[in-house]
Design a protein around this motif. Structure first.
Motif, short mmCIF file in Angstrom:
data_model
loop_
_atom_site.label_atom_id
_atom_site.label_comp_id
_atom_site.label_asym_id
_atom_site.label_seq_id
_atom_site.Cartn_x
_atom_site.Cartn_y
_atom_site.Cartn_z
N UNK A 148 0.84 -1.16 0.01
CA UNK A 148 0.00 0.14 -0.02
C UNK A 148 0.83 1.37 0.09
N UNK A 149 2.02 1.31 0.65
CA UNK A 149 2.79 2.68 0.78
C UNK A 149 3.53 3.10 -0.75
N UNK A 150 3.43 1.87 -1.68
CA UNK A 150 3.91 2.53 -2.83
C UNK A 150 2.77 2.45 -3.98
N UNK A 151 1.39 2.56 -3.66
CA UNK A 151 0.46 2.73 -4.55
C UNK A 151 0.22 4.24 -4.79
N UNK A 152 1.30 4.95 -5.44
CA UNK A 152 1.21 6.14 -5.92
C UNK A 152 1.75 6.32 -7.39
N UNK A 153 1.35 7.42 -7.86
CA UNK A 153 2.13 7.43 -9.60
C UNK A 153 3.53 7.46 -9.46
N UNK A 154 4.37 8.29 -8.55
CA UNK A 154 5.64 7.93 -8.77
C UNK A 154 6.26 6.45 -8.44
N UNK A 155 5.55 6.00 -7.65
CA UNK A 155 6.13 4.44 -7.58
C UNK A 155 5.46 3.49 -8.50
N UNK A 156 4.41 3.90 -9.22
CA UNK A 156 4.03 3.11 -10.38
C UNK A 156 5.18 3.42 -11.34
N UNK A 157 5.53 4.59 -11.67
CA UNK A 157 6.66 4.75 -12.63
C UNK A 157 8.00 4.00 -12.12
#
Length: 306
Positions: A148-157
């Motif tokens: 969950x802590x990586x579920x953001x746009x930067x992490x998706x990239x």
């Protein structure tokens, strides 16, 4: 590593024509007409469905799975350091599968645990996964999750770069690599969603897709058929599970709100190679009875995929 501009142009041309074709079919899915080249599939099961039974009695559980008509498995829980599955050394687990006339074509491996660790650690684990997958005669190594802590746009990239790197390593080893979706990939982040980034920024020659039909129906504004049209022949694996009509939780096939007799597209358009029935929880009775009920429904109503 990103897909080349040549791939982007080719994909644009290909998708433009297919999107026009998609306008001619029902929004909910594609026609269920039988293809002229009907491929034979093995009815598959994601073993996470019966994780409680596998923990108590893995061999006995696999015997019951085979007796219900399942022939192919997607596994989980590989221990890379010990080279073991479900407490058995890889060679011993392979023998257990062979004794039950079961195969395993894919595995959900613990790659997400290495998301924020040094690349050397990640690739060391990838090599362990490759060794295990080869020993079991699997075709795919699958990335199953994102913390969950990586579920953001930067992490998706960041994720897309890791997926491409892993995919290249896995492909060189003679195996396929795929990404499995849940619902969080379809959440809106100021007009962007993670799944679009994954599709656009990963090389389709290196990273295939395992489409979880439940989660697309649960969380995406687009229907599964529309996602397949976006990138045809890339969705090489499916997860098939139903949705409770009231709670929208998991449910046995035929008990929920997803009508798989109308929603499943032509396998050729998807690029389908394997599918797995799955139910993560919310069992009407227990996990073993649920896989029995789902298998019975599938065999009765979806013979096309047998």
């Amino acid at each position: 590593m990103k897909a080349s501009k040549t791939l982007d142009r080719r994909r644009f041309i290909q998708q433009s024509g297919l999107l026009m074709s998609a306008a001619l079919v029902p929004f909910y899915g594609f026609p269920m007409t039988r293809s002229k080249k009907h491929k034979k599939y093995k009815m598959g099961l994601q073993l996470f469905t019966i994780r409680d039974a596998m923990e108590k009695d893995p061999v006995g559980s696999l015997k019951k799975v085979r007796a219900l008509g399942y022939e192919d498995l997607e596994i989980y829980g590989y221990n890379g350091e010990e080279g073991s599955y479900y407490g058995f050394k890889t060679a011993d687990f392979k023998k257990i599968l062979e004794d039950q006339e079961l195969t395993t074509s894919s595995g959900h491996y613990g790659l997400p645990a290495f998301f924020d660790r040094p690349e050397a650690d990640l690739m060391r684990y990838v090599d362990q996964c490759i060794e295990g997958a080869h020993a079991l005669d699997q075709d795919y190594i699958t990335w199953p999750w994102l913390d969950p802590k990586f579920r953001n746009i930067e992490s998706f990239k960041q994720l897309t770069g890791k997926l491409n790197t892993i995919g290249e390593r896995v492909k060189k080893a003679g195996l396929g690599f795929a990404y499995h979706n849940h619902g969080f990939e379809f959440e809106d982040h100021n007009g962007q969603i993670g799944y679009d980034i994954i599709l656009k920024e990963t090389d389709p020659n290196l990273v295939k897709l395992q489409l979880d039909w439940y989660w697309v129906m649960h969380s995406s504004k687009l229907r599964p058929a529309e996602w397949i049209v976006k990138d045809p022949e890339r969705f090489v694996m499916w997860h098939i599970k139903d949705m409770d009509k009231v709670t929208r939780d998991y449910s046995e096939l035929g008990n929920g709100s997803i009508d798989y007799t109308t929603i499943l597209p032509e396998a050729e358009l998807s690029g389908l190679e394997y599918y797995y029935l799955e139910q993560g929880g919310n069992f009407a009775k227990d996990s073993m009875q649920s896989i029995a009920d789902s298998a019975a429904y599938f065999k009765q109503h979806l013979q096309k995929y047998l």
